[in-house]
Scaffold this motif. Sequence first.
Motif, PDB file in Angstrom:
ATOM      1  N   GLU A  23       0.826  -1.213   0.000  1.00 44.15           N
ATOM      2  CA  GLU A  23       0.000   0.000   0.000  1.00 44.15           C
ATOM      3  C   GLU A  23       0.859   1.261   0.000  1.00 44.15           C
ATOM      4  O   GLU A  23       0.541   2.251  -0.667  1.00 44.15           O
ATOM      5  N   LEU A  24       1.961   1.228   0.734  1.00 47.62           N
ATOM      6  CA  LEU A  24       2.850   2.391   0.812  1.00 47.62           C
ATOM      7  C   LEU A  24       3.583   2.612  -0.504  1.00 47.62           C
ATOM      8  O   LEU A  24       3.765   3.752  -0.942  1.00 47.62           O
ATOM      9  N   TRP A  25       3.997   1.527  -1.155  1.00 48.99           N
ATOM     10  CA  TRP A  25       4.671   1.658  -2.447  1.00 48.99           C
ATOM     11  C   TRP A  25       3.700   2.146  -3.513  1.00 48.99           C
ATOM     12  O   TRP A  25       4.041   3.006  -4.322  1.00 48.99           O
ATOM     13  N   ILE A  26       2.486   1.614  -3.506  1.00 50.73           N
ATOM     14  CA  ILE A  26       1.494   2.054  -4.492  1.00 50.73           C
ATOM     15  C   ILE A  26       1.193   3.541  -4.306  1.00 50.73           C
ATOM     16  O   ILE A  26       1.094   4.289  -5.278  1.00 50.73           O
ATOM     17  N   LYS A  27       1.091   3.981  -3.066  1.00 50.16           N
ATOM     18  CA  LYS A  27       0.863   5.408  -2.788  1.00 50.16           C
ATOM     19  C   LYS A  27       2.016   6.253  -3.331  1.00 50.16           C
ATOM     20  O   LYS A  27       1.800   7.295  -3.969  1.00 50.16           O
ATOM     21  N   ALA A  28       3.258   5.818  -3.115  1.00 51.82           N
ATOM     22  CA  ALA A  28       4.430   6.564  -3.598  1.00 51.82           C
ATOM     23  C   ALA A  28       4.463   6.601  -5.127  1.00 51.82           C
ATOM     24  O   ALA A  28       4.740   7.647  -5.725  1.00 51.82           O
ATOM     25  N   ILE A  29       4.153   5.473  -5.750  1.00 53.43           N
ATOM     26  CA  ILE A  29       4.147   5.405  -7.218  1.00 53.43           C
ATOM     27  C   ILE A  29       3.023   6.273  -7.771  1.00 53.43           C
ATOM     28  O   ILE A  29       3.215   6.993  -8.762  1.00 53.43           O
ATOM     29  N   ASP A  30       1.858   6.230  -7.132  1.00 56.73           N
ATOM     30  CA  ASP A  30       0.741   7.077  -7.574  1.00 56.73           C
ATOM     31  C   ASP A  30       1.091   8.560  -7.480  1.00 56.73           C
ATOM     32  O   ASP A  30       0.719   9.353  -8.349  1.00 56.73           O
ATOM     33  N   GLU A  31       1.810   8.951  -6.424  1.00 56.92           N
ATOM     34  CA  GLU A  31       2.240  10.354  -6.285  1.00 56.92           C
ATOM     35  C   GLU A  31       3.148  10.764  -7.445  1.00 56.92           C
ATOM     36  O   GLU A  31       3.018  11.867  -7.984  1.00 56.92           O
ATOM     37  N   GLU A  32       4.073   9.890  -7.818  1.00 58.67           N
ATOM     38  CA  GLU A  32       4.975  10.183  -8.941  1.00 58.67           C
ATOM     39  C   GLU A  32       4.186  10.318 -10.238  1.00 58.67           C
ATOM     40  O   GLU A  32       4.419  11.235 -11.028  1.00 58.67           O
ATOM     41  N   MET A  33       3.242   9.418 -10.459  1.00 60.99           N
ATOM     42  CA  MET A  33       2.438   9.489 -11.683  1.00 60.99           C
ATOM     43  C   MET A  33       1.538  10.727 -11.688  1.00 60.99           C
ATOM     44  O   MET A  33       1.346  11.343 -12.729  1.00 60.99           O
ATOM     45  N   LYS A  34       1.029  11.114 -10.533  1.00 67.13           N
ATOM     46  CA  LYS A  34       0.226  12.339 -10.432  1.00 67.13           C
ATOM     47  C   LYS A  34       1.074  13.551 -10.814  1.00 67.13           C
ATOM     48  O   LYS A  34       0.627  14.440 -11.536  1.00 67.13           O
ATOM     49  N   SER A  35       2.312  13.559 -10.358  1.00 68.14           N
ATOM     50  CA  SER A  35       3.239  14.639 -10.697  1.00 68.14           C
ATOM     51  C   SER A  35       3.508  14.658 -12.200  1.00 68.14           C
ATOM     52  O   SER A  35       3.552  15.724 -12.821  1.00 68.14           O
ATOM     53  N   MET A  36       3.673  13.491 -12.791  1.00 70.29           N
ATOM     54  CA  MET A  36       3.898  13.412 -14.248  1.00 70.29           C
ATOM     55  C   MET A  36       2.699  13.968 -15.009  1.00 70.29           C
ATOM     56  O   MET A  36       2.855  14.725 -15.971  1.00 70.29           O
ATOM     57  N   ARG A  37       1.502  13.602 -14.570  1.00 70.47           N
ATOM     58  CA  ARG A  37       0.291  14.091 -15.242  1.00 70.47           C
ATOM     59  C   ARG A  37       0.127  15.596 -15.065  1.00 70.47           C
ATOM     60  O   ARG A  37      -0.159  16.317 -16.016  1.00 70.47           O
ATOM     61  N   SER A  38       0.309  16.093 -13.847  1.00 70.51           N
ATOM     62  CA  SER A  38       0.094  17.516 -13.599  1.00 70.51           C
ATOM     63  C   SER A  38       1.136  18.396 -14.299  1.00 70.51           C
ATOM     64  O   SER A  38       0.872  19.553 -14.586  1.00 70.51           O
ATOM     65  N   ASN A  39       2.291  17.828 -14.587  1.00 72.28           N
ATOM     66  CA  ASN A  39       3.327  18.570 -15.313  1.00 72.28           C
ATOM     67  C   ASN A  39       3.292  18.318 -16.820  1.00 72.28           C
ATOM     68  O   ASN A  39       4.167  18.792 -17.544  1.00 72.28           O
ATOM     69  N   HIS A  40       2.302  17.548 -17.275  1.00 70.51           N
ATOM     70  CA  HIS A  40       2.122  17.267 -18.711  1.00 70.51           C
ATOM     71  C   HIS A  40       3.429  16.788 -19.344  1.00 70.51           C
ATOM     72  O   HIS A  40       3.905  17.351 -20.329  1.00 70.51           O
ATOM     73  N   THR A 125      12.418  18.457 -10.179  1.00 68.35           N
ATOM     74  CA  THR A 125      13.436  19.297 -10.803  1.00 68.35           C
ATOM     75  C   THR A 125      13.448  19.188 -12.322  1.00 68.35           C
ATOM     76  O   THR A 125      13.247  20.161 -13.029  1.00 68.35           O
ATOM     77  N   PHE A 126      13.699  18.000 -12.833  1.00 66.49           N
ATOM     78  CA  PHE A 126      13.894  17.852 -14.265  1.00 66.49           C
ATOM     79  C   PHE A 126      12.604  18.005 -15.061  1.00 66.49           C
ATOM     80  O   PHE A 126      12.640  18.228 -16.261  1.00 66.49           O
ATOM     81  N   LEU A 127      11.451  17.901 -14.410  1.00 68.02           N
ATOM     82  CA  LEU A 127      10.191  18.032 -15.139  1.00 68.02           C
ATOM     83  C   LEU A 127       9.960  19.455 -15.614  1.00 68.02           C
ATOM     84  O   LEU A 127       9.010  19.724 -16.329  1.00 68.02           O
ATOM     85  N   ASN A 128      10.834  20.370 -15.248  1.00 63.48           N
ATOM     86  CA  ASN A 128      10.734  21.756 -15.704  1.00 63.48           C
ATOM     87  C   ASN A 128      11.430  21.980 -17.035  1.00 63.48           C
ATOM     88  O   ASN A 128      11.271  23.022 -17.648  1.00 63.48           O
TER      89      ASN A 128
END
Length: 176
Positions: A23-40, A125-128
Amino acid sequence: MIASHDGDEPRTYSEAITSSAKELWIKAIDEEMKSMRSNHVWDLVDLPAYRKAIGNKWVLRVKRKAYDIIERYKACLLAKGYNQQEGIDYEETFSLVVMFTSIRLILAIVAHMDLELHQMDVKTTFLNGELEEEIYMEQPDGYIINDQERKVCKLKKSIYGLKQSSKQWYLRFLNL
């Protein structure tokens, strides 16, 4: 603060979702994917016939505080940039390097003037950095879109692991 799991770090997505801390890993992975989506970061497209998609990898880490106390579980999606071809996927690379004398000078000024110094960690950082080249990446494990399994991610922004990520990040902030 998390104390219920032993903090083993899985090497793959599959290991993460079958671990005792699933559950903790899925939450961490979901956060990363949310960041990817929000940064297009990418668009899902068909891979052009003349191109090859690079792979990616989940890097999963347990961040700890003092006394080995688990602070959080962190996931980072990396492009397998070592598969990039010069002249096709990138033109040049670049990486800023700080001189230790510069760091010592800053620390001396801070100490002399009795100032406070804070360190910060930029989460995305690099998503900018905007990409100039056409780079195609496979869809990440665990996030392959149903009925679009053959599509790939056309990267619009740099992500960790690409050869040109440091350069694109630097250019983005140079031109602000």
